[in-house]
Design an enzyme around this catalytic site. Sequence first.
Site, PDB file in Angstrom:
ATOM      1  N   CYS A   1       7.540  83.423  33.344  1.00  0.00           N
ATOM      2  CA  CYS A   1       6.357  83.583  34.188  1.00  0.00           C
ATOM      3  C   CYS A   1       5.970  85.020  34.507  1.00  0.00           C
ATOM      4  O   CYS A   1       4.863  85.428  34.177  1.00  0.00           O
ATOM      5  CB  CYS A   1       6.537  82.771  35.457  1.00  0.00           C
ATOM      6  SG  CYS A   1       6.499  81.009  35.058  1.00  0.00           S
TER       7      CYS A   1
HETATM    8  P1  NAD Z   1       7.519  74.104  29.746  1.00  0.00           P
HETATM    9  O1  NAD Z   1       7.261  74.707  28.432  1.00  0.00           O
HETATM   10  O2  NAD Z   1       8.918  74.009  30.257  1.00  0.00           O
HETATM   11  O3  NAD Z   1       6.924  72.613  29.776  1.00  0.00           O
HETATM   12  C1  NAD Z   1       5.705  72.220  29.251  1.00  0.00           C
HETATM   13  C2  NAD Z   1       5.879  70.796  28.678  1.00  0.00           C
HETATM   14  O4  NAD Z   1       4.615  70.247  28.365  1.00  0.00           O
HETATM   15  C3  NAD Z   1       6.696  70.763  27.391  1.00  0.00           C
HETATM   16  O5  NAD Z   1       7.771  69.863  27.553  1.00  0.00           O
HETATM   17  C4  NAD Z   1       5.693  70.287  26.341  1.00  0.00           C
HETATM   18  O6  NAD Z   1       6.292  69.521  25.309  1.00  0.00           O
HETATM   19  C5  NAD Z   1       4.749  69.462  27.189  1.00  0.00           C
HETATM   20  N1  NAD Z   1       3.403  69.271  26.637  1.00  0.00           N
HETATM   21  C6  NAD Z   1       2.575  70.204  26.099  1.00  0.00           C
HETATM   22  N2  NAD Z   1       1.397  69.640  25.763  1.00  0.00           N
HETATM   23  C7  NAD Z   1       1.467  68.326  26.108  1.00  0.00           C
HETATM   24  C8  NAD Z   1       0.562  67.232  26.034  1.00  0.00           C
HETATM   25  N3  NAD Z   1      -0.665  67.380  25.547  1.00  0.00           N
HETATM   26  N4  NAD Z   1       0.981  66.022  26.457  1.00  0.00           N
HETATM   27  C9  NAD Z   1       2.217  65.868  26.956  1.00  0.00           C
HETATM   28  N5  NAD Z   1       3.117  66.866  27.071  1.00  0.00           N
HETATM   29  C10 NAD Z   1       2.736  68.081  26.655  1.00  0.00           C
HETATM   30  O7  NAD Z   1       6.606  74.898  30.778  1.00  0.00           O
HETATM   31  P2  NAD Z   1       6.891  75.166  32.339  1.00  0.00           P
HETATM   32  O8  NAD Z   1       7.896  76.236  32.509  1.00  0.00           O
HETATM   33  O9  NAD Z   1       7.093  73.868  33.036  1.00  0.00           O
HETATM   34  O10 NAD Z   1       5.480  75.786  32.769  1.00  0.00           O
HETATM   35  C11 NAD Z   1       4.325  74.992  32.844  1.00  0.00           C
HETATM   36  C12 NAD Z   1       3.252  75.776  33.580  1.00  0.00           C
HETATM   37  O11 NAD Z   1       3.651  76.004  34.930  1.00  0.00           O
HETATM   38  C13 NAD Z   1       2.962  77.160  32.997  1.00  0.00           C
HETATM   39  O12 NAD Z   1       1.605  77.440  33.150  1.00  0.00           O
HETATM   40  C14 NAD Z   1       3.781  78.083  33.870  1.00  0.00           C
HETATM   41  O13 NAD Z   1       3.245  79.388  33.933  1.00  0.00           O
HETATM   42  C15 NAD Z   1       3.654  77.407  35.219  1.00  0.00           C
HETATM   43  N6  NAD Z   1       4.768  77.668  36.139  1.00  0.00           N
HETATM   44  C16 NAD Z   1       6.049  77.652  35.682  1.00  0.00           C
HETATM   45  C17 NAD Z   1       7.102  77.854  36.578  1.00  0.00           C
HETATM   46  C18 NAD Z   1       8.530  77.894  36.114  1.00  0.00           C
HETATM   47  O14 NAD Z   1       9.383  78.276  36.899  1.00  0.00           O
HETATM   48  N7  NAD Z   1       8.843  77.507  34.884  1.00  0.00           N
HETATM   49  C19 NAD Z   1       6.827  78.036  37.946  1.00  0.00           C
HETATM   50  C20 NAD Z   1       5.495  78.020  38.384  1.00  0.00           C
HETATM   51  C21 NAD Z   1       4.467  77.828  37.463  1.00  0.00           C
HETATM   52  C1  UGA Z   2       8.965  83.538  39.631  1.00  0.00           C
HETATM   53  C2  UGA Z   2       8.530  83.593  41.105  1.00  0.00           C
HETATM   54  O1  UGA Z   2       9.621  84.080  41.891  1.00  0.00           O
HETATM   55  C3  UGA Z   2       8.120  82.195  41.591  1.00  0.00           C
HETATM   56  O2  UGA Z   2       7.623  82.308  42.929  1.00  0.00           O
HETATM   57  C4  UGA Z   2       7.017  81.659  40.677  1.00  0.00           C
HETATM   58  O3  UGA Z   2       6.637  80.341  41.047  1.00  0.00           O
HETATM   59  C5  UGA Z   2       7.527  81.631  39.241  1.00  0.00           C
HETATM   60  O4  UGA Z   2       7.912  82.978  38.850  1.00  0.00           O
HETATM   61  C6  UGA Z   2       6.489  81.180  38.272  1.00  0.00           C
HETATM   62  O5  UGA Z   2       5.325  81.404  38.444  1.00  0.00           O
HETATM   63  O6  UGA Z   2       6.924  80.594  37.288  1.00  0.00           O
HETATM   64  P1  UGA Z   2      11.183  82.831  38.358  1.00  0.00           P
HETATM   65  O7  UGA Z   2      10.554  83.458  37.171  1.00  0.00           O
HETATM   66  O8  UGA Z   2      11.774  81.465  38.215  1.00  0.00           O
HETATM   67  O9  UGA Z   2      10.123  82.712  39.551  1.00  0.00           O
HETATM   68  O10 UGA Z   2      12.359  83.759  38.884  1.00  0.00           O
HETATM   69  P2  UGA Z   2      12.487  85.046  39.843  1.00  0.00           P
HETATM   70  O11 UGA Z   2      13.551  84.778  40.802  1.00  0.00           O
HETATM   71  O12 UGA Z   2      11.176  85.484  40.377  1.00  0.00           O
HETATM   72  O13 UGA Z   2      13.020  86.128  38.817  1.00  0.00           O
HETATM   73  C7  UGA Z   2      12.216  86.614  37.753  1.00  0.00           C
HETATM   74  C8  UGA Z   2      12.911  87.771  37.077  1.00  0.00           C
HETATM   75  O14 UGA Z   2      12.891  88.928  37.912  1.00  0.00           O
HETATM   76  C9  UGA Z   2      14.377  87.527  36.714  1.00  0.00           C
HETATM   77  O15 UGA Z   2      14.612  88.011  35.414  1.00  0.00           O
HETATM   78  C10 UGA Z   2      15.125  88.344  37.748  1.00  0.00           C
HETATM   79  O16 UGA Z   2      16.379  88.769  37.299  1.00  0.00           O
HETATM   80  C11 UGA Z   2      14.189  89.501  37.947  1.00  0.00           C
HETATM   81  N1  UGA Z   2      14.358  90.223  39.238  1.00  0.00           N
HETATM   82  C12 UGA Z   2      14.147  89.567  40.413  1.00  0.00           C
HETATM   83  C13 UGA Z   2      14.674  91.569  39.236  1.00  0.00           C
HETATM   84  O17 UGA Z   2      14.837  92.186  38.163  1.00  0.00           O
HETATM   85  N2  UGA Z   2      14.796  92.237  40.420  1.00  0.00           N
HETATM   86  C14 UGA Z   2      14.604  91.631  41.597  1.00  0.00           C
HETATM   87  O18 UGA Z   2      14.707  92.323  42.655  1.00  0.00           O
HETATM   88  C15 UGA Z   2      14.279  90.258  41.606  1.00  0.00           C
END
Ligand code: NAD
Ligand code: UGA
Length: 446
Positions: free
Chosen positions: A280
């Site tokens: 992310c």
């Molecule tokens: P991910 O890649 O882990 O999961 C996405 C899933 O969607 C996959 O399993 C894929 O096979 C499935 N998929 C794709 N197209 C599809 C379709 N048409 N029908 C059914 N399934 C389908 O992704 P993620 O990490 O869960 O992230 C999803 C979104 O949420 C991204 O935009 C990301 O930026 C956002 N987000 C992620 C996190 C995080 O911590 N991973 C946190 C906040 C927001």
């Molecule tokens: C981050 C945000 O913290 C979430 O709030 C958000 O929802 C998410 O992205 C998202 O949009 O997916 P995440 O990527 O799971 O969450 O993990 P973080 O804890 O934010 O760490 C991200 C990276 O920053 C890691 O590689 C971590 O090691 C690094 N980091 C974190 C540093 O290098 N220094 C720090 O002080 C803190």
Amino acid sequence: MSRVSVIGAGYVGLVTGVCLAEKGHDVTVVESDANKLARIRAGEAPFHEAGLSELLTRHNGRAFRATASVEDAVSDTELTLIAVGTPFDGKTIDLTAVLTACDEVGRAMRRAGRYHVVVVKSTVVPGTTVGPVRERLIAASGLEAGSGFGLGANPEFLTEGQAIDDFMHPDRIVIGGIDERTLGALETLYTGFAGVPIIRTNPSTAEMIKYASNSLLAAMISFSNEIADLCSAIGGIDALDVMRGVHASAYLTVPSTNGVRLQAPIASFLEAGCGFGGSCLPKDVSALVAHGRARGVEMGMLDETMSINRMRPARVIEHLKRGVGSLNGKRVAVLGLAFKPDTDDVRESPAFPIITKLLEEGATVSAHDPIANEPARRVLGNAPVRFADSLSDAVAGADAVVVVTRWKQFAALSELVARMSPAPLVFDGRRMLDRAAFPRYDGIGL
Ligand code: NAD
Ligand code: UGA
């Protein structure tokens, strides 16, 4: 109780699905990856996340089910959350998965022939929901946004490693809707979250809140890393002590009942290290910079945030060379392959560029992660890296040890190193170890 479908059973979709089931909703998750779907249906969590297996076991086949059919999911529910991936392709955010999901949901709405609410939970650049998402839904459904279907954005703020806890106890819920009916449906979905501030707004503002939040975190990390590098260059200053002093500010602490000031959680993003990774922060900051540029707005600070981050692996190598000289022929153990602790997610892990640079320098690399060896092996492919199943195996015979991920298990390193002769240089890329416990220690910001 809402009947809700979630498209995409990844970190966000699956966690959202089981948590909404736990909150009393009836949830259908759609997953297109057959292997992942089979595991979920069998009640097996397809990735490591604390508490996920338990919730899946509790609700699978009851309030929670998984399917490959968007049509079945939409026809059985009143609201769909789109939670598919939104990678950055180097130039712009790749909306392929989101728009494909829109086509499928739109066609299913056309067949269902009744009002349905579509909400984008994926992180998408501001304007996406009311722009391309809306267009694709209209084209596929033959319905009008507003009268025929509801449309909204509901970004997710969970963090990996504590995703279930974050979803069940969020700091905020952001809902953006094109109209009151959509916002009402989202409020119903989140009624079980009493006391949590709900930010009610339009879809583009909701999308921007998500990017601004992640960009702030990334900028704070790069800021800390820049300060740490200057500390290292000047000498006689430990960036850890500097940050301790910065963290003590009243801006970054809150008074507790007994008068002692408690550190605000945001201070955990003011820690120097070997860079931010994950699926992310890097992609979201890059996507926002590109989005700004496309609109004639140079996002200089965020661009630099990324540049500083890209330089972190080179800094680690510089420190190592200062400690052991040329790396050619040296044995280096890299500890931590997941992008952060408590997850087996290796996407954009800083460990990979560090390993690549070590190999380029001629080092022999062993690598170890408590749970992410296998996913890392898939990323590194044929690279000549020895994956060690244990910490002791990884560091055996090493000239240098690099800690990349803040796994608490690595605290055991001091005992292992104490038994090694000669002692390796321990380079602490996260400043998590007690430096006094190692005969040869260096770290970021020293
Ligand atoms: P991910 O890649 O882990 O999961 C996405 C899933 O969607 C996959 O399993 C894929 O096979 C499935 N998929 C794709 N197209 C599809 C379709 N048409 N029908 C059914 N399934 C389908 O992704 P993620 O990490 O869960 O992230 C999803 C979104 O949420 C991204 O935009 C990301 O930026 C956002 N987000 C992620 C996190 C995080 O911590 N991973 C946190 C906040 C927001
Ligand atoms: C981050 C945000 O913290 C979430 O709030 C958000 O929802 C998410 O992205 C998202 O949009 O997916 P995440 O990527 O799971 O969450 O993990 P973080 O804890 O934010 O760490 C991200 C990276 O920053 C890691 O590689 C971590 O090691 C690094 N980091 C974190 C540093 O290098 N220094 C720090 O002080 C803190």
